[in-house]
Design a protein around this motif. Structure first.
Motif, PDB file in Angstrom:
ATOM      1  N   ASN A  24      -0.926  18.512  70.680  1.00 37.93           N
ATOM      2  CA  ASN A  24      -2.144  17.729  70.847  1.00 37.93           C
ATOM      3  C   ASN A  24      -1.881  16.509  71.723  1.00 37.93           C
ATOM      4  O   ASN A  24      -1.222  15.561  71.302  1.00 37.93           O
ATOM      5  CB  ASN A  24      -2.661  17.293  69.471  1.00 37.93           C
ATOM      6  CG  ASN A  24      -3.988  16.572  69.553  1.00 37.93           C
ATOM      7  OD1 ASN A  24      -4.574  16.430  70.633  1.00 37.93           O
ATOM      8  ND2 ASN A  24      -4.477  16.110  68.409  1.00 37.93           N
ATOM      9  N   THR A  25      -2.413  16.532  72.929  1.00 37.92           N
ATOM     10  CA  THR A  25      -2.167  15.423  73.867  1.00 37.92           C
ATOM     11  C   THR A  25      -2.913  14.151  73.455  1.00 37.92           C
ATOM     12  O   THR A  25      -2.633  13.077  73.986  1.00 37.92           O
ATOM     13  CB  THR A  25      -2.583  15.816  75.296  1.00 37.92           C
ATOM     14  OG1 THR A  25      -3.958  16.210  75.303  1.00 37.92           O
ATOM     15  CG2 THR A  25      -1.731  16.978  75.810  1.00 37.92           C
ATOM     16  N   ALA A  26      -3.852  14.267  72.531  1.00 39.50           N
ATOM     17  CA  ALA A  26      -4.565  13.077  72.045  1.00 39.50           C
ATOM     18  C   ALA A  26      -3.845  12.418  70.869  1.00 39.50           C
ATOM     19  O   ALA A  26      -4.235  11.332  70.433  1.00 39.50           O
ATOM     20  CB  ALA A  26      -5.985  13.465  71.629  1.00 39.50           C
ATOM     21  N   LYS A  31       4.025  14.391  72.736  1.00 34.49           N
ATOM     22  CA  LYS A  31       5.285  14.586  73.465  1.00 34.49           C
ATOM     23  C   LYS A  31       5.075  14.761  74.976  1.00 34.49           C
ATOM     24  O   LYS A  31       6.027  14.670  75.742  1.00 34.49           O
ATOM     25  CB  LYS A  31       6.036  15.802  72.925  1.00 34.49           C
ATOM     26  CG  LYS A  31       6.315  15.761  71.420  1.00 34.49           C
ATOM     27  CD  LYS A  31       7.266  14.654  71.043  1.00 34.49           C
ATOM     28  CE  LYS A  31       7.694  14.727  69.582  1.00 34.49           C
ATOM     29  NZ  LYS A  31       6.610  14.406  68.635  1.00 34.49           N
ATOM     30  N   LYS A  32       3.836  14.996  75.392  1.00 35.26           N
ATOM     31  CA  LYS A  32       3.579  15.130  76.821  1.00 35.26           C
ATOM     32  C   LYS A  32       3.951  13.852  77.553  1.00 35.26           C
ATOM     33  O   LYS A  32       4.480  13.886  78.671  1.00 35.26           O
ATOM     34  CB  LYS A  32       2.114  15.476  77.075  1.00 35.26           C
ATOM     35  CG  LYS A  32       1.792  15.666  78.554  1.00 35.26           C
ATOM     36  CD  LYS A  32       0.331  16.007  78.796  1.00 35.26           C
ATOM     37  CE  LYS A  32       0.057  16.149  80.284  1.00 35.26           C
ATOM     38  NZ  LYS A  32      -1.377  16.446  80.563  1.00 35.26           N
ATOM     39  N   SER A  37       6.184  19.978  78.443  1.00 40.10           N
ATOM     40  CA  SER A  37       5.155  20.804  79.069  1.00 40.10           C
ATOM     41  C   SER A  37       4.192  21.330  78.021  1.00 40.10           C
ATOM     42  O   SER A  37       4.368  21.113  76.815  1.00 40.10           O
ATOM     43  CB  SER A  37       5.807  22.003  79.763  1.00 40.10           C
ATOM     44  OG  SER A  37       6.303  22.922  78.797  1.00 40.10           O
ATOM     45  N   GLY A  38       3.185  22.054  78.480  1.00 43.54           N
ATOM     46  CA  GLY A  38       2.347  22.797  77.558  1.00 43.54           C
ATOM     47  C   GLY A  38       3.123  23.980  76.995  1.00 43.54           C
ATOM     48  O   GLY A  38       4.211  24.326  77.468  1.00 43.54           O
ATOM     49  N   LEU A  39       2.566  24.588  75.990  1.00 47.99           N
ATOM     50  CA  LEU A  39       3.203  25.708  75.296  1.00 47.99           C
ATOM     51  C   LEU A  39       3.077  27.006  76.091  1.00 47.99           C
ATOM     52  O   LEU A  39       2.009  27.326  76.606  1.00 47.99           O
ATOM     53  CB  LEU A  39       2.546  25.883  73.928  1.00 47.99           C
ATOM     54  CG  LEU A  39       3.003  27.050  73.067  1.00 47.99           C
ATOM     55  CD1 LEU A  39       4.422  26.804  72.552  1.00 47.99           C
ATOM     56  CD2 LEU A  39       2.030  27.228  71.890  1.00 47.99           C
ATOM     57  N   LEU A  69      -7.739  21.978  76.915  1.00 48.69           N
ATOM     58  CA  LEU A  69      -8.734  22.495  75.980  1.00 48.69           C
ATOM     59  C   LEU A  69     -10.136  22.110  76.425  1.00 48.69           C
ATOM     60  O   LEU A  69     -10.358  21.022  76.953  1.00 48.69           O
ATOM     61  CB  LEU A  69      -8.481  21.936  74.583  1.00 48.69           C
ATOM     62  CG  LEU A  69      -7.185  22.366  73.890  1.00 48.69           C
ATOM     63  CD1 LEU A  69      -7.104  21.722  72.502  1.00 48.69           C
ATOM     64  CD2 LEU A  69      -7.091  23.869  73.780  1.00 48.69           C
ATOM     65  N   THR A  70     -11.081  23.017  76.207  1.00 49.60           N
ATOM     66  CA  THR A  70     -12.486  22.741  76.530  1.00 49.60           C
ATOM     67  C   THR A  70     -13.262  22.349  75.279  1.00 49.60           C
ATOM     68  O   THR A  70     -14.471  22.189  75.324  1.00 49.60           O
ATOM     69  CB  THR A  70     -13.133  23.978  77.163  1.00 49.60           C
ATOM     70  OG1 THR A  70     -13.009  25.086  76.261  1.00 49.60           O
ATOM     71  CG2 THR A  70     -12.460  24.329  78.496  1.00 49.60           C
TER      72      THR A  70
END
Length: 241
Positions: A24-26, A31-32, A37-39, A69-70
């Motif tokens: 979760n980038t929020a 960790k971003k 990186s993304g998964l 994510l949208t």
């Protein structure tokens, strides 16, 4: 024929072991911001179960692989986005022009041309990259490695490939052997008689289930000409469509 929802649920069960900050980038400790990186999650080709040849190519890609994510974050939404990204990207790579370049997907395209693309699984030894490089030197590596190996094992159990191609480079040998125990190797074969040494191409049976080939990462620079010869030999050895 299996239902891909089985593997999706297994993915979800495994990924639930990691802290949300890995995805979760929020998240306040995401960790971003540190370089993660993304998964990366393997997807299922549309016609996989009727493909003549089922081959898993395990690489060591180090892309940014960002997942956008949208909708509001949930682990399930996140893993579905990762699967779709893998599927879309790999299909796109399969339709790229054939060239004489030496990249990972020049190799996967060569395998597809010989064996068919419906049965190709594009996977990774590690499910995350770090600053677009290997995650080996991160402080989170033990967690990444453990989850990556569980995901790979789930993929093997679900896809049941006839052939595995390890194309993840010599620096990852020690970790590949942690996942794929050499004690379970049998019927080893090399092509030294054709001036291709064992480090460049090696065949073995793993756990009496899988025909395995080990090569250098396709974009390797060291021993470039030897690596090219090994890849050509491997393509020759793989089954036709």
């Amino acid at each position: 024929m299996k239902n891909f929802d089985i593997l999706k649920q297994e993915y979800l069960n495994i990924l639930s072991e990691l802290d949300e900050s890995f995805f979760n980038t929020a998240h306040k400790n995401n960790k971003k911001d540190e370089g993660l990186s993304g998964l990366f999650l393997a997807s299922e080709p549309d016609n996989y179960w009727i493909a003549k040849n089922k081959i898993m190519i395990i690489g060591a890609e180090t892309r940014g692989w960002n997942i956008k994510l949208t909708q509001q974050y949930s682990l399930e939404h996140y893993l579905l986005s990762s699967i779709e990204k893998n599927k879309y990207f790999f299909q796109k790579m399969m339709h790229e022009p054939r060239t004489r370049k030496i990249t990972f997907h020049d190799f996967t395209r060569a395998v597809a041309d010989k064996c068919g693309c419906n049965g190709l699984i594009y996977s990774n030894l590690f499910c995350f990259a770090w600053n677009e490089k290997s995650p080996i030197k991160t402080k989170y590596f033990d967690q990444i490695k453990a989850i990556s190996f569980k995901l790979l094992n789930a993929q093997l159990n679900y896809f049941e490939p006839e052939i595995i191609v390890f194309a993840n480079g010599s620096q990852n040998t020690i970790y590949r052997r942690e996942m794929f125990d050499p004690k379970l190797y049998s019927q080893g074969q090399n092509w030294i008689s054709e001036n291709i040494n064992k480090n460049q191409l090696y065949r073995f049976i793993y756990d009496e289930k899988y025909v395995c080939y080990k090569i250098q990462h396709p974009s390797t620079i060291r021993g470039k000409n030897l690596a090219i010869s090994a890849r050509k030999k491997l393509i020759e050895l793989l089954p036709c469509i």
